[in-house]
Design a protein around this motif. Structure first.
Motif, short mmCIF file in Angstrom:
data_model
loop_
_atom_site.label_atom_id
_atom_site.label_comp_id
_atom_site.label_asym_id
_atom_site.label_seq_id
_atom_site.Cartn_x
_atom_site.Cartn_y
_atom_site.Cartn_z
N SER A 1 1.07 -1.77 0.31
CA SER A 1 0.12 0.00 -0.36
C SER A 1 1.00 1.37 0.10
O SER A 1 1.98 1.34 -0.37
CB SER A 1 -0.72 0.15 1.06
OG SER A 1 0.24 0.37 2.39
N ASP A 2 0.42 1.89 0.03
CA ASP A 2 0.97 3.59 0.28
C ASP A 2 1.24 3.38 1.86
O ASP A 2 0.54 3.01 2.78
CB ASP A 2 1.15 4.98 -0.61
CG ASP A 2 -0.73 5.24 0.32
OD1 ASP A 2 -0.76 5.44 1.61
OD2 ASP A 2 -1.18 6.81 -0.24
N ILE A 3 2.21 5.00 2.13
CA ILE A 3 2.12 4.65 3.84
C ILE A 3 0.91 5.34 4.37
O ILE A 3 1.30 5.30 5.95
CB ILE A 3 3.47 5.37 4.06
CG1 ILE A 3 3.51 6.82 3.94
CG2 ILE A 3 4.64 4.57 3.58
CD1 ILE A 3 3.45 7.58 4.60
N GLU A 4 -0.80 5.58 4.16
CA GLU A 4 -1.33 5.69 4.23
C GLU A 4 -1.90 4.73 4.43
O GLU A 4 -4.00 4.83 4.43
CB GLU A 4 -1.91 7.22 3.91
CG GLU A 4 -1.31 8.43 4.47
CD GLU A 4 -1.20 9.54 3.76
OE1 GLU A 4 -2.92 9.20 3.14
OE2 GLU A 4 -1.10 10.57 3.85
N ASN A 5 -2.07 3.48 4.49
CA ASN A 5 -2.61 2.65 3.61
C ASN A 5 -2.90 3.06 2.60
O ASN A 5 -4.60 2.16 2.91
CB ASN A 5 -3.19 2.06 5.32
CG ASN A 5 -3.54 0.85 5.03
OD1 ASN A 5 -2.76 -0.37 4.46
ND2 ASN A 5 -4.68 0.36 6.20
N SER A 6 -3.42 3.60 1.56
CA SER A 6 -4.17 3.75 0.70
C SER A 6 -3.80 2.49 -0.36
O SER A 6 -2.33 2.14 -1.07
CB SER A 6 -4.64 4.70 0.36
OG SER A 6 -4.06 5.27 -0.90
N GLU A 7 -4.41 2.43 -1.78
CA GLU A 7 -4.06 1.09 -2.37
C GLU A 7 -3.13 2.73 -4.12
O GLU A 7 -2.83 2.02 -5.34
CB GLU A 7 -5.26 0.32 -3.30
CG GLU A 7 -5.66 -0.62 -2.37
CD GLU A 7 -6.44 -0.98 -3.23
OE1 GLU A 7 -7.12 -1.35 -4.53
OE2 GLU A 7 -7.36 -2.43 -2.71
N ASP A 8 -3.24 3.76 -3.51
CA ASP A 8 -3.01 4.60 -5.08
C ASP A 8 -1.26 4.52 -5.06
O ASP A 8 -0.77 5.84 -5.35
CB ASP A 8 -3.16 5.82 -4.40
CG ASP A 8 -3.53 6.59 -5.24
OD1 ASP A 8 -3.44 6.48 -7.06
OD2 ASP A 8 -3.39 8.04 -5.10
N TYR A 9 -0.24 3.73 -4.22
CA TYR A 9 0.90 3.77 -4.53
C TYR A 9 1.41 3.57 -5.67
O TYR A 9 2.40 4.12 -6.01
CB TYR A 9 1.43 2.36 -3.73
CG TYR A 9 1.30 0.97 -3.74
CD1 TYR A 9 1.46 0.40 -4.95
CD2 TYR A 9 -0.10 0.58 -3.96
CE1 TYR A 9 1.26 -0.59 -5.84
CE2 TYR A 9 -0.58 -0.64 -4.66
CZ TYR A 9 0.55 -1.47 -5.40
OH TYR A 9 0.12 -2.46 -5.52
#
Ligand code: IPD
Ligand code: CA
Ligand code: CA
Length: 266
Positions: A232-240
């Motif tokens: 994930s990205d570091i905010e736990n979104s899948e937008d990495y």
């Protein structure tokens, strides 16, 4: 040619191995290597350029209707649901310094989602690959992420920002969070694609870095997810893939890191 692999994966592997041969030829006579500057602390060598040419030739010959985005030459004009992302030489700084930690990285997305990836380390002759739904392999053997489930005992890989300063504050905060949690150990190995392959094979328990590009992470992210890991990205979104900010680890460790980051920075 491996009959268990799709034609696309066989093509990507063939391209990566040919590029690896070119890279090793240049590595054996580094003193003559031509290196050009692309920006502050950003270099490209003949090895990157020649490797990219052979990779693109191989991919285009087999899949002329697919879009390609490659680090050194950009994107072609093709509209397609398929897009290759090519990093011909990940770890150029290591390479030009004679540090044997670099790789070729080739990933394929379908409708913006990674579907296969190849990461080839030509110095160690280690080839990591994965296809969606089929698991991940290193030199034809199944690989799995580690089962470490606590930051306290985890060995992390990460990338220290060195081109732009904009991510350094965020980076320091992340580093401090993990250091304050007394994490096992932290490594900066210098080739993001290989860092992801090492998470996939359990050599590293986790990896994070900011501001990466799709060619650094498309292949590695599918290899990590197919080896049982979470990305994930570091905010736990899948937008990495868009943000370039990535955290990869097994699911338990991933949750532990996200919880600590949430508490301390977000
Ligand atoms: C770089 C490496 C490095 C990472 C950088 C990347 P390059 O790729 O992966 O480890 O910290 O952010 O750009 O330039 O060697 O292909
Ligand atoms: Ca790279
Ligand atoms: Ca590169």
């Amino acid at each position: 040619m491996n009959n268990n692999y799709s034609p696309q994966l066989n093509t990507a592997i063939s391209a990566a191995i040919q590029a690896g041969k070119i890279i090793m030829r240049f590595y054996s006579r580094l003193e003559n290597l031509k290196v050009m500057s692309k920006g502050h602390n950003d270099y490209v060598s003949e090895a990157d350029q020649q490797a990219e040419i052979i990779i693109k030739e191989t991919l285009i010959k087999a899949y002329p209707a697919y879009k390609i985005t490659a680090e050194e030459s950009g994107s072609n004009d093709i509209e397609s649901e398929y897009e290759w992302f090519v990093d011909p030489l990940d770890g150029t700084t290591n390479f030009i310094h004679g540090i044997p930690q670099f790789a070729v990285s080739i990933g394929l997305c379908k409708e913006g989602k990674p579907v296969l990836g190849v990461i080839y380390d030509p110095f160690k002759n280690e080839l990591f690959c994965a296809e969606k739904g089929k698991g991940a392999l290193m030199n034809d053997k199944k690989i799995r992420v580690s089962n470490c489930n606590s930051v306290k005992s985890a060995v992390f890989g990460m990338g220290i920002p060195y081109r732009k300063q904009d991510h350094s504050g965020h980076y320091i905060d992340t580093l401090r969070t993990l250091m304050d949690a007394r994490c096992g150990s932290i490594r900066r190995l210098g080739a993001a694609a290989l860092d992801l392959a090492y998470v996939a094979s359990g050599r590293l328990d986790g990896f994070w870095e900011f501001n990466l590009k799709p060619w650094d992470i498309v292949a590695g992210s599918i290899i990590v997810s197919e080896s049982g890991g979470h990305v994930s990205d570091i905010e736990n979104s899948e937008d990495y893939l868009n943000s370039g900010n990535i955290l990869a680890a097994n699911i338990n460790l991933h949750q532990d890191v996200i919880a600590k980051l949430k508490k301390n920075l977000l």
